[in-house]
Design a protein around this motif. Sequence first.
Motif, mmCIF file in Angstrom:
data_model
loop_
_atom_site.group_PDB
_atom_site.id
_atom_site.type_symbol
_atom_site.label_atom_id
_atom_site.label_comp_id
_atom_site.label_asym_id
_atom_site.label_seq_id
_atom_site.Cartn_x
_atom_site.Cartn_y
_atom_site.Cartn_z
ATOM 1 N N PRO A 8 -3.860 45.435 -43.640
ATOM 2 C CA PRO A 8 -4.270 44.102 -44.098
ATOM 3 C C PRO A 8 -3.250 43.046 -43.698
ATOM 4 C CG PRO A 8 -4.484 45.700 -45.880
ATOM 5 C CD PRO A 8 -3.791 46.398 -44.751
ATOM 6 N N THR A 9 -1.975 43.420 -43.737
ATOM 7 C CA THR A 9 -0.925 42.485 -43.330
ATOM 8 C C THR A 9 -1.084 42.113 -41.860
ATOM 9 O OG1 THR A 9 0.658 43.316 -44.948
ATOM 10 C CG2 THR A 9 1.566 42.223 -43.028
ATOM 11 N N THR A 10 -1.287 43.100 -41.024
ATOM 12 C CA THR A 10 -1.452 42.840 -39.594
ATOM 13 C C THR A 10 -2.578 41.845 -39.340
ATOM 14 O OG1 THR A 10 -0.783 45.114 -39.178
ATOM 15 C CG2 THR A 10 -1.782 43.910 -37.357
ATOM 16 N N ARG A 11 -3.672 42.034 -40.034
ATOM 17 C CA ARG A 11 -4.815 41.152 -39.828
ATOM 18 C C ARG A 11 -4.496 39.723 -40.272
ATOM 19 N NH1 ARG A 11 -9.336 44.373 -38.804
ATOM 20 N NH2 ARG A 11 -10.742 42.678 -39.296
ATOM 21 N N ARG A 12 -3.713 39.601 -41.342
ATOM 22 C CA ARG A 12 -3.339 38.255 -41.763
ATOM 23 C C ARG A 12 -2.350 37.623 -40.794
ATOM 24 N NH1 ARG A 12 -3.616 40.645 -47.011
ATOM 25 N NH2 ARG A 12 -1.421 41.175 -46.844
ATOM 26 N N LEU A 13 -1.477 38.431 -40.218
ATOM 27 C CA LEU A 13 -0.539 37.897 -39.236
ATOM 28 C C LEU A 13 -1.297 37.189 -38.121
ATOM 29 C CD1 LEU A 13 2.141 40.721 -38.830
ATOM 30 C CD2 LEU A 13 2.351 38.556 -40.039
ATOM 31 N N SER A 14 -2.401 37.771 -37.774
ATOM 32 C CA SER A 14 -3.244 37.193 -36.739
ATOM 33 C C SER A 14 -3.724 35.797 -37.136
ATOM 34 C CB SER A 14 -4.425 38.141 -36.518
ATOM 35 O OG SER A 14 -5.077 37.889 -35.330
ATOM 36 N N LEU A 15 -4.063 35.645 -38.396
ATOM 37 C CA LEU A 15 -4.462 34.327 -38.901
ATOM 38 C C LEU A 15 -3.286 33.361 -38.872
ATOM 39 C CD1 LEU A 15 -6.625 35.209 -42.040
ATOM 40 C CD2 LEU A 15 -7.381 34.748 -39.701
ATOM 41 N N TYR A 16 -2.135 33.853 -39.324
ATOM 42 C CA TYR A 16 -0.953 32.995 -39.345
ATOM 43 C C TYR A 16 -0.651 32.498 -37.942
ATOM 44 C CZ TYR A 16 -0.141 35.480 -43.781
ATOM 45 O OH TYR A 16 -0.271 36.042 -45.028
ATOM 46 N N LEU A 17 -0.755 33.420 -36.996
ATOM 47 C CA LEU A 17 -0.424 33.075 -35.613
ATOM 48 C C LEU A 17 -1.284 31.918 -35.120
ATOM 49 C CD1 LEU A 17 1.271 33.728 -33.171
ATOM 50 C CD2 LEU A 17 -0.420 35.438 -32.487
ATOM 51 N N ARG A 18 -2.541 31.967 -35.460
ATOM 52 C CA ARG A 18 -3.459 30.906 -35.053
ATOM 53 C C ARG A 18 -3.082 29.575 -35.687
ATOM 54 N NH1 ARG A 18 -9.061 32.771 -36.317
ATOM 55 N NH2 ARG A 18 -8.864 33.869 -34.338
ATOM 56 N N ALA A 74 3.914 36.938 -32.606
ATOM 57 C CA ALA A 74 3.292 37.297 -31.326
ATOM 58 C C ALA A 74 3.838 38.629 -30.830
ATOM 59 C CB ALA A 74 3.534 36.197 -30.300
ATOM 60 N N LYS A 75 5.109 38.827 -31.012
ATOM 61 C CA LYS A 75 5.737 40.073 -30.574
ATOM 62 C C LYS A 75 5.222 41.251 -31.393
ATOM 63 C CE LYS A 75 10.003 41.316 -28.546
ATOM 64 N NZ LYS A 75 11.289 40.725 -28.136
ATOM 65 N N ILE A 76 5.165 41.054 -32.704
ATOM 66 C CA ILE A 76 4.678 42.126 -33.582
ATOM 67 C C ILE A 76 3.248 42.498 -33.230
ATOM 68 C CG2 ILE A 76 4.038 42.696 -35.954
ATOM 69 C CD1 ILE A 76 6.365 40.725 -36.755
ATOM 70 N N LEU A 77 2.443 41.501 -32.921
ATOM 71 C CA LEU A 77 1.039 41.762 -32.610
ATOM 72 C C LEU A 77 0.854 42.204 -31.160
ATOM 73 C CD1 LEU A 77 -0.805 38.864 -34.474
ATOM 74 C CD2 LEU A 77 -0.451 41.215 -35.212
ATOM 75 N N THR B 202 -3.791 45.738 -30.711
ATOM 76 C CA THR B 202 -2.586 45.622 -29.874
ATOM 77 C C THR B 202 -1.315 45.772 -30.707
ATOM 78 O OG1 THR B 202 -2.765 43.220 -30.017
ATOM 79 C CG2 THR B 202 -3.559 44.253 -28.004
ATOM 80 N N SER B 203 -1.393 45.423 -31.983
ATOM 81 C CA SER B 203 -0.207 45.599 -32.825
ATOM 82 C C SER B 203 0.167 47.076 -32.918
ATOM 83 C CB SER B 203 -0.436 45.016 -34.212
ATOM 84 O OG SER B 203 -1.246 45.872 -34.975
ATOM 85 N N LEU B 204 -0.838 47.919 -32.929
ATOM 86 C CA LEU B 204 -0.559 49.360 -32.939
ATOM 87 C C LEU B 204 0.147 49.781 -31.658
ATOM 88 C CD1 LEU B 204 -3.874 50.880 -34.338
ATOM 89 C CD2 LEU B 204 -1.699 50.569 -35.514
ATOM 90 N N LEU B 205 -0.336 49.262 -30.543
ATOM 91 C CA LEU B 205 0.279 49.592 -29.255
ATOM 92 C C LEU B 205 1.723 49.113 -29.222
ATOM 93 C CD1 LEU B 205 -2.606 48.525 -26.845
ATOM 94 C CD2 LEU B 205 -2.087 50.808 -27.711
ATOM 95 N N ALA B 206 1.936 47.889 -29.687
ATOM 96 C CA ALA B 206 3.277 47.304 -29.674
ATOM 97 C C ALA B 206 4.230 48.135 -30.525
ATOM 98 C CB ALA B 206 3.226 45.871 -30.185
ATOM 99 N N GLU B 207 3.738 48.563 -31.668
ATOM 100 C CA GLU B 207 4.576 49.297 -32.607
ATOM 101 C C GLU B 207 4.891 50.704 -32.087
ATOM 102 O OE1 GLU B 207 2.121 51.093 -36.371
ATOM 103 O OE2 GLU B 207 2.957 49.109 -36.542
ATOM 104 N N ARG B 208 3.983 51.262 -31.308
ATOM 105 C CA ARG B 208 4.243 52.578 -30.721
ATOM 106 C C ARG B 208 5.274 52.506 -29.602
ATOM 107 N NH1 ARG B 208 -1.812 54.553 -29.925
ATOM 108 N NH2 ARG B 208 -2.374 54.442 -32.123
#
Lengths: 218, 218
Positions: A8-18, A74-77, B202-208
């Motif tokens: 769920p955090t990852t998906r919100r990060l995507s929103l934050y990024l936008r 962006a890096k995390i995602l 892509t976050s999964l890929l980045a984290e791997r």
Amino acid sequence: MARRVPSPTTRRLSLYLRVLAELSEAGESTVSSRELAATCDLNPSQVRKDLAHFGGFGKRGVGYEVSELREVIAKILGVDRTQRVVIVGAGNLGTALGDYQGFDGRSFEIVALFDVSDDKVGTRTRSGRPVLHVNELERTVREQEVALGIVAVPAASAQRVVDQLAAAGLRAILNFAPVRPVAPPEVTVQSVDLKVELESLTSLLAERSAPPPDPDAD
Amino acid sequence: MARRVPSPTTRRLSLYLRVLAELSEAGESTVSSRELAATCDLNPSQVRKDLAHFGGFGKRGVGYEVSELREVIAKILGVDRTQRVVIVGAGNLGTALGDYQGFDGRSFEIVALFDVSDDKVGTRTRSGRPVLHVNELERTVREQEVALGIVAVPAASAQRVVDQLAAAGLRAILNFAPVRPVAPPEVTVQSVDLKVELESLTSLLAERSAPPPDPDAD
DNA sequence: ATTTGTGAACGCATTCACAGCT
DNA sequence: AGCTGTGAATGCGTTCACAAAT
């Protein structure tokens, strides 16, 4: 060593990024968790918890620096570089996704579409993406370092396509076919099921028009 | 008196319904929670809990009757009758959704698409759905008793379109534009955000590829 | 014997509340 | 004063384990 960051955090990060991109556009240099939360319709604590997963780069009393936060997320995602994508299935949905403007090309680049129909192979989508035969899939993935596959074929072919994508070396697949394909553990398949989305909406309508007698009536 | 049924449950019901249709096709008359769970990649208890929300119609020692369960779930999801749908935005995505085979027409019927572009208004999609001008939206919704709206326009127009759909009387909207539109409380907007889906992969890929040093290193 | 229905236990995610910086 | 970072509390959904039913 499962998933470091909750999904769920990852998906919100995507929103934050936008939102950060928009703020950056607007010339804002800092943003608080309160602001960020307000635009995403979330709780400020939620935002802070999400961002704290990666170590504190907020300044107390001030907030977060927009450009820094943007780069970090962006890096995390994994969108600090362009991710190449293939789409299997050059039907209506596949070609629409191939031409989708939302993937602005900076983070995601649609390399090619694949199909088996002679009518489609050899053509190009409106925006110029080539439609190739599926038997060129593996070579394309290898040569162009494709990281992501999108499945936009009918339900009956989806499992086979997922197998082919996995065999071609892809580790992340976005599936639009109305099935839950199985895949080896190193391959992540995420499904977007349009019927599930619609039915979850109609269920709300049904429940409003007929608030049923609940079973536990004590 | 919020949502009677938790939303994760509703979404799984949708999966069950699809499996039940296949079982029905295959001539099976009963199904156990174990079977149902296996095909949906879930825990059997989960299935039973989900189904128990509506009162027990399973037979102990036997399982659930396929046809009965199917009818009950269809009713809960509001697909015991055909739900009429309009799509706003007759671009690539809109027309693809309009022609999508997955909505088999029994549960969802795409009544029309709407756009403002003169190029598009007056045409028909490949499968024959008419493209009308947005100013005919309200009349169409009223006359044809449309229950659902799909937003397939660029981000910049999405909020306006949601407002128009809400004004036309729709209570359930599926949004594909990369924004979170606001709407009055009686209107439910559900968003499918393609970029979020891709970025969560892509976050999964980045984290791997780069398992980063975790902050709590004691 | 088999399978449902369900209270209890568990785990995860969200929210609260406040201490700690700036 | 303002805002972050975070332990504690809460809420929710999933899984377990078993009693009840056929």
